[in-house]
Design an enzyme around this catalytic site. Structure first.
Site, PDB file in Angstrom:
ATOM      1  N   ASP A  57       0.845  -1.194   0.000  1.00  0.00           N
ATOM      2  CA  ASP A  57       0.000   0.000   0.000  1.00  0.00           C
ATOM      3  C   ASP A  57       0.884   1.248   0.000  1.00  0.00           C
ATOM      4  O   ASP A  57       1.742   1.400   0.870  1.00  0.00           O
ATOM      5  CB  ASP A  57      -0.935  -0.004   1.210  1.00  0.00           C
ATOM      6  CG  ASP A  57      -2.132   0.897   0.994  1.00  0.00           C
ATOM      7  OD1 ASP A  57      -1.937   2.091   0.696  1.00  0.00           O
ATOM      8  OD2 ASP A  57      -3.273   0.412   1.128  1.00  0.00           O
ATOM      9  N   SER A 108      -6.918   4.283  -1.438  1.00  0.00           N
ATOM     10  CA  SER A 108      -6.808   2.828  -1.528  1.00  0.00           C
ATOM     11  C   SER A 108      -8.140   2.164  -1.876  1.00  0.00           C
ATOM     12  O   SER A 108      -8.158   1.051  -2.392  1.00  0.00           O
ATOM     13  CB  SER A 108      -6.303   2.252  -0.203  1.00  0.00           C
ATOM     14  OG  SER A 108      -5.027   2.758   0.079  1.00  0.00           O
ATOM     15  N   ASP A 159     -10.241  -2.414   6.535  1.00  0.00           N
ATOM     16  CA  ASP A 159      -9.599  -1.298   5.833  1.00  0.00           C
ATOM     17  C   ASP A 159      -9.777  -1.495   4.318  1.00  0.00           C
ATOM     18  O   ASP A 159     -10.097  -2.586   3.843  1.00  0.00           O
ATOM     19  CB  ASP A 159      -8.109  -1.251   6.221  1.00  0.00           C
ATOM     20  CG  ASP A 159      -7.490   0.133   5.998  1.00  0.00           C
ATOM     21  OD1 ASP A 159      -8.236   1.127   5.923  1.00  0.00           O
ATOM     22  OD2 ASP A 159      -6.256   0.219   5.911  1.00  0.00           O
ATOM     23  N   THR A 161      -8.115  -1.802   1.398  1.00  0.00           N
ATOM     24  CA  THR A 161      -7.519  -2.772   0.466  1.00  0.00           C
ATOM     25  C   THR A 161      -8.048  -4.198   0.674  1.00  0.00           C
ATOM     26  O   THR A 161      -8.404  -4.860  -0.307  1.00  0.00           O
ATOM     27  CB  THR A 161      -5.979  -2.713   0.537  1.00  0.00           C
ATOM     28  OG1 THR A 161      -5.588  -1.347   0.401  1.00  0.00           O
ATOM     29  CG2 THR A 161      -5.337  -3.532  -0.540  1.00  0.00           C
ATOM     30  N   ARG A 172     -15.699   3.822   2.625  1.00  0.00           N
ATOM     31  CA  ARG A 172     -14.739   2.940   3.294  1.00  0.00           C
ATOM     32  C   ARG A 172     -14.792   3.009   4.816  1.00  0.00           C
ATOM     33  O   ARG A 172     -14.284   2.109   5.495  1.00  0.00           O
ATOM     34  CB  ARG A 172     -13.320   3.293   2.821  1.00  0.00           C
ATOM     35  CG  ARG A 172     -12.934   4.727   3.112  1.00  0.00           C
ATOM     36  CD  ARG A 172     -11.557   5.075   2.557  1.00  0.00           C
ATOM     37  NE  ARG A 172     -10.497   4.389   3.264  1.00  0.00           N
ATOM     38  CZ  ARG A 172      -9.212   4.391   2.897  1.00  0.00           C
ATOM     39  NH1 ARG A 172      -8.857   5.040   1.797  1.00  0.00           N
ATOM     40  NH2 ARG A 172      -8.312   3.759   3.596  1.00  0.00           N
ATOM     41  N   GLU A 323      -1.614  -7.944   1.670  1.00  0.00           N
ATOM     42  CA  GLU A 323      -1.316  -6.512   1.669  1.00  0.00           C
ATOM     43  C   GLU A 323      -0.331  -6.121   2.769  1.00  0.00           C
ATOM     44  O   GLU A 323      -0.537  -6.457   3.937  1.00  0.00           O
ATOM     45  CB  GLU A 323      -2.599  -5.685   1.877  1.00  0.00           C
ATOM     46  CG  GLU A 323      -2.319  -4.185   1.753  1.00  0.00           C
ATOM     47  CD  GLU A 323      -3.308  -3.266   2.474  1.00  0.00           C
ATOM     48  OE1 GLU A 323      -4.028  -3.749   3.363  1.00  0.00           O
ATOM     49  OE2 GLU A 323      -3.316  -2.068   2.157  1.00  0.00           O
ATOM     50  N   ASP A 328       2.076   2.644   3.503  1.00  0.00           N
ATOM     51  CA  ASP A 328       1.237   3.837   3.324  1.00  0.00           C
ATOM     52  C   ASP A 328       1.044   4.608   4.624  1.00  0.00           C
ATOM     53  O   ASP A 328       1.246   5.820   4.674  1.00  0.00           O
ATOM     54  CB  ASP A 328      -0.127   3.391   2.778  1.00  0.00           C
ATOM     55  CG  ASP A 328      -1.182   4.478   2.867  1.00  0.00           C
ATOM     56  OD1 ASP A 328      -1.205   5.329   1.964  1.00  0.00           O
ATOM     57  OD2 ASP A 328      -1.964   4.487   3.836  1.00  0.00           O
ATOM     58  N   LYS A 329       0.675   3.917   5.660  1.00  0.00           N
ATOM     59  CA  LYS A 329       0.287   4.626   6.888  1.00  0.00           C
ATOM     60  C   LYS A 329       1.478   5.377   7.491  1.00  0.00           C
ATOM     61  O   LYS A 329       1.320   6.466   8.042  1.00  0.00           O
ATOM     62  CB  LYS A 329      -0.338   3.646   7.883  1.00  0.00           C
ATOM     63  CG  LYS A 329      -1.669   3.064   7.352  1.00  0.00           C
ATOM     64  CD  LYS A 329      -2.357   2.148   8.312  1.00  0.00           C
ATOM     65  CE  LYS A 329      -3.458   1.320   7.635  1.00  0.00           C
ATOM     66  NZ  LYS A 329      -4.456   2.116   6.885  1.00  0.00           N
ATOM     67  N   HIS A 332       2.300   8.467   5.400  1.00  0.00           N
ATOM     68  CA  HIS A 332       1.426   9.553   5.871  1.00  0.00           C
ATOM     69  C   HIS A 332       2.022  10.221   7.110  1.00  0.00           C
ATOM     70  O   HIS A 332       1.895  11.425   7.303  1.00  0.00           O
ATOM     71  CB  HIS A 332       0.039   9.011   6.250  1.00  0.00           C
ATOM     72  CG  HIS A 332      -0.873   8.741   5.094  1.00  0.00           C
ATOM     73  ND1 HIS A 332      -1.326   9.739   4.250  1.00  0.00           N
ATOM     74  CD2 HIS A 332      -1.441   7.594   4.656  1.00  0.00           C
ATOM     75  CE1 HIS A 332      -2.130   9.202   3.329  1.00  0.00           C
ATOM     76  NE2 HIS A 332      -2.219   7.901   3.553  1.00  0.00           N
ATOM     77  N   ASP A 370      -1.046   0.246  -4.781  1.00  0.00           N
ATOM     78  CA  ASP A 370      -2.324   0.853  -5.141  1.00  0.00           C
ATOM     79  C   ASP A 370      -2.180   2.303  -5.589  1.00  0.00           C
ATOM     80  O   ASP A 370      -2.961   2.787  -6.372  1.00  0.00           O
ATOM     81  CB  ASP A 370      -3.344   0.709  -4.009  1.00  0.00           C
ATOM     82  CG  ASP A 370      -2.795   1.126  -2.659  1.00  0.00           C
ATOM     83  OD1 ASP A 370      -1.600   1.486  -2.555  1.00  0.00           O
ATOM     84  OD2 ASP A 370      -3.579   1.085  -1.686  1.00  0.00           O
ATOM     85  N   HIS A 371      -1.141   2.976  -5.085  1.00  0.00           N
ATOM     86  CA  HIS A 371      -0.925   4.380  -5.464  1.00  0.00           C
ATOM     87  C   HIS A 371       0.474   4.785  -5.008  1.00  0.00           C
ATOM     88  O   HIS A 371       1.079   4.129  -4.165  1.00  0.00           O
ATOM     89  CB  HIS A 371      -1.980   5.287  -4.812  1.00  0.00           C
ATOM     90  CG  HIS A 371      -2.083   5.109  -3.327  1.00  0.00           C
ATOM     91  ND1 HIS A 371      -1.139   5.596  -2.450  1.00  0.00           N
ATOM     92  CD2 HIS A 371      -2.996   4.466  -2.562  1.00  0.00           C
ATOM     93  CE1 HIS A 371      -1.483   5.275  -1.217  1.00  0.00           C
ATOM     94  NE2 HIS A 371      -2.597   4.578  -1.252  1.00  0.00           N
ATOM     95  N   HIS A 414      -1.009  11.037  -0.573  1.00  0.00           N
ATOM     96  CA  HIS A 414      -0.746  10.183  -1.736  1.00  0.00           C
ATOM     97  C   HIS A 414      -0.344  11.075  -2.910  1.00  0.00           C
ATOM     98  O   HIS A 414      -0.635  12.260  -2.918  1.00  0.00           O
ATOM     99  CB  HIS A 414      -2.008   9.428  -2.147  1.00  0.00           C
ATOM    100  CG  HIS A 414      -2.561   8.537  -1.089  1.00  0.00           C
ATOM    101  ND1 HIS A 414      -3.757   7.880  -1.229  1.00  0.00           N
ATOM    102  CD2 HIS A 414      -2.091   8.201   0.129  1.00  0.00           C
ATOM    103  CE1 HIS A 414      -3.994   7.171  -0.144  1.00  0.00           C
ATOM    104  NE2 HIS A 414      -3.010   7.342   0.694  1.00  0.00           N
TER     105      HIS A 414
HETATM  106 ZN   LIG Z   1      -2.995   6.267   2.406  1.00  0.00          ZN
END
Ligand SMILES: [Zn+2]
Length: 452
Positions: A57, A108, A159, A161, A172, A323, A328-329, A332, A370-371, A414
């Protein structure tokens, strides 16, 4: 004894021979040699018995390079770098009110819905189209066709994904029965199919591993299980519910397994200095003393072995998504060691999948993201207006990592870049070149031979 094994007993020459053998057994793609035959032999059409889809992610090319530099050195290679066929895919979402217009930076939910269903949708959507219609997911189609199925994450199971494969909601945030404010249509009180966690039990994948125990402990508000928790619903549906590494290790094939290993997201592998305005002194990352297992590689290995055992007698194999969520987290959070530790652990899950595929060559393995995300490698002398941290890499060199997609102190964002997709096994050639995230749905469903 063969002549080559006799050679191996002879000191200096032996080292050379072992090196040569290793190189011959594992085709290398970064040696500067002619790769034509290796790439040609990696192209296989036809059906896959098994599909393993690994999602990092927020794992853009920049995140991969940061993890590689730190853990292996600039000239090293991660397991995810060794897949023979590689492309890039576009990730954009669409506007909810005007789906003819792109939303260039996806979340996501929209991106996962793309490969789960083959349809572009809006940020926040979980496998519904912009006009709210649920679309069948590749996991649901695989299950219907007789494949075993699994959904594994280091985030909460509800979550985005993991949810895109096994639920359909308008937003979501609707993870548990008490979280339905943004999903009136799906709320059981209004006759809907329920929250993400309730729908995941109803979808009935053979294996669910992740965090999010607290959502599953929420009380169901209407319907057959009114007044009971989602955990009760899961037990009634035949799930063996486990909650720690020992429970995971002890889980046997024959029963569906719901593994919930944390109340929220699972703990991080590594800790280290947070990026800050003006930068940090050079430092190394350290293992997180608060980590409680299982690791993602443990969940990956267990999911693969359970699904493999359960599908052994049948004609059909399995579909499994794994995943690494907190790359990702922690991107961030401008936490480079947190991010890299998750990426390195994700790479171990990739290695576990490649180890399985080595003995099960009819397995399609896809590794992608995913991004894109925030983190970038910048010159040591650069003065960023954002937050930076300097880490000492496996090369023994300093690497300066920059987080500057939002005001310092705010959650970093992102990005809208295309991201890497790599694959091996049947249908893997379809990731080569520049494709779109929704194309992956068709690659996966073609490999499984499922249609909608
Ligand atoms: Zn994110």
């Amino acid at each position: 004894m063969t002549s080559s094994s006799r050679l191996i007993r002879r000191g200096a020459i032996a080292a050379l021979a072992v090196g040569a053998l290793t190189a011959a057994a594992m085709p290398t793609f970064a040696s500067g040699g002619d790769r034509t035959d290796a790439v040609r032999s990696a192209i296989k059409g036809g059906k896959a018995r098994n599909v393993i889809l690994l999602i990092g992610d927020g794992m853009g090319d920049s995140e991969i390079t940061i993890a590689r530099n730190y853990a292996k050195g600039a000239a090293g290679r991660l397991a995810l770098d060794t897949l023979p066929l590689t492309g890039e895919y576009t990730t954009y979402a669409v506007n909810k009110s005007d789906p003819s217009k792109p939303d260039y930076v996806t979340d996501s939910a929209a991106s996962g819905s793309g490969w789960a269903t083959g349809h572009k949708t809006y940020n926040g959507a979980i496998s519904v189209t912009p006009d709210g219609k649920p679309q069948p997911t590749v996991l649901e189609l695989a299950k219907k066709a007789g494949f075993r199925t699994g959904d594994v994450t280091t985030a909460e199971l509800g979550d985005a994904t993991p949810a895109v494969l096994s639920a359909h909601v308008a937003d979501r945030s609707c993870e548990g029965p008490a979280d339905m404010a943004k999903c009136p249509q799906q709320d059981k009180v209004n006759g809907g199919p329920g929250s993400i966690s309730e729908q995941q039990v109803q979808t009935g994948a053979d294996v669910y591993f992740g965090g999010g125990k607290a959502r599953f402990a929420q009380t169901i508000k209407a319907g057959q299980f009114q007044g009971k928790t989602v955990l009760d619903q899961a037990a009634a549906a035949g799930y063996n519910v486990v909650s720690d590494a020992a429970g995971l290790a002890a889980a046997k094939p024959g029963k569906k397994v719901l593994g919930l290993f944390a109340d929220g997201n699972m703990p991080l592998e590594w800790t280290g200095p947070l990026a800050k305005v003006g930068g940090t002194d050079p430092a190394k990352c350290t293992p997180n003393a608060q980590f409680s297992g299982p690791h993602l590689r443990d969940m990956a290995n267990k999911a693969i072995s359970l699904l493999d055992a359960q599908s052994k007698r049948g004609k059909k194999g399995f579909f499994l998504q794994i995943e690494g969520a907190s790359i990702d987290k922690q991107d961030h959070a401008a936490n480079p060691c947190g991010q890299i530790g998750e990426n390195v652990e994700f790479d171990r899950a990739v290695q576990a999948s490649l180890d399985y595929a080595r003995h099960h060559r009819d397995t399609l393995v896809v590794v992608t993201a995913d991004h894109g995300h925030t983190s970038q490698i910048i010159p040591l002398e650069a003065q960023s207006p954002g937050q930076t941290a300097t880490l000492i890499t496996a090369d023994g060199s300093n690497m300066k990592i920059n987080y500057a997609t939002n005001t310092p102190g705010q959650s970093q964002e992102h990005t809208g870049t295309e991201v890497r997709i790599a694959a091996q096994g049947p249908q893997a050639a379809n990731v080569v070149g520049v494709t779109d995230q929704t194309d992956l749905f068709h690659t996966l469903s073609r490999a499984l031979g499922v249609r909608h």
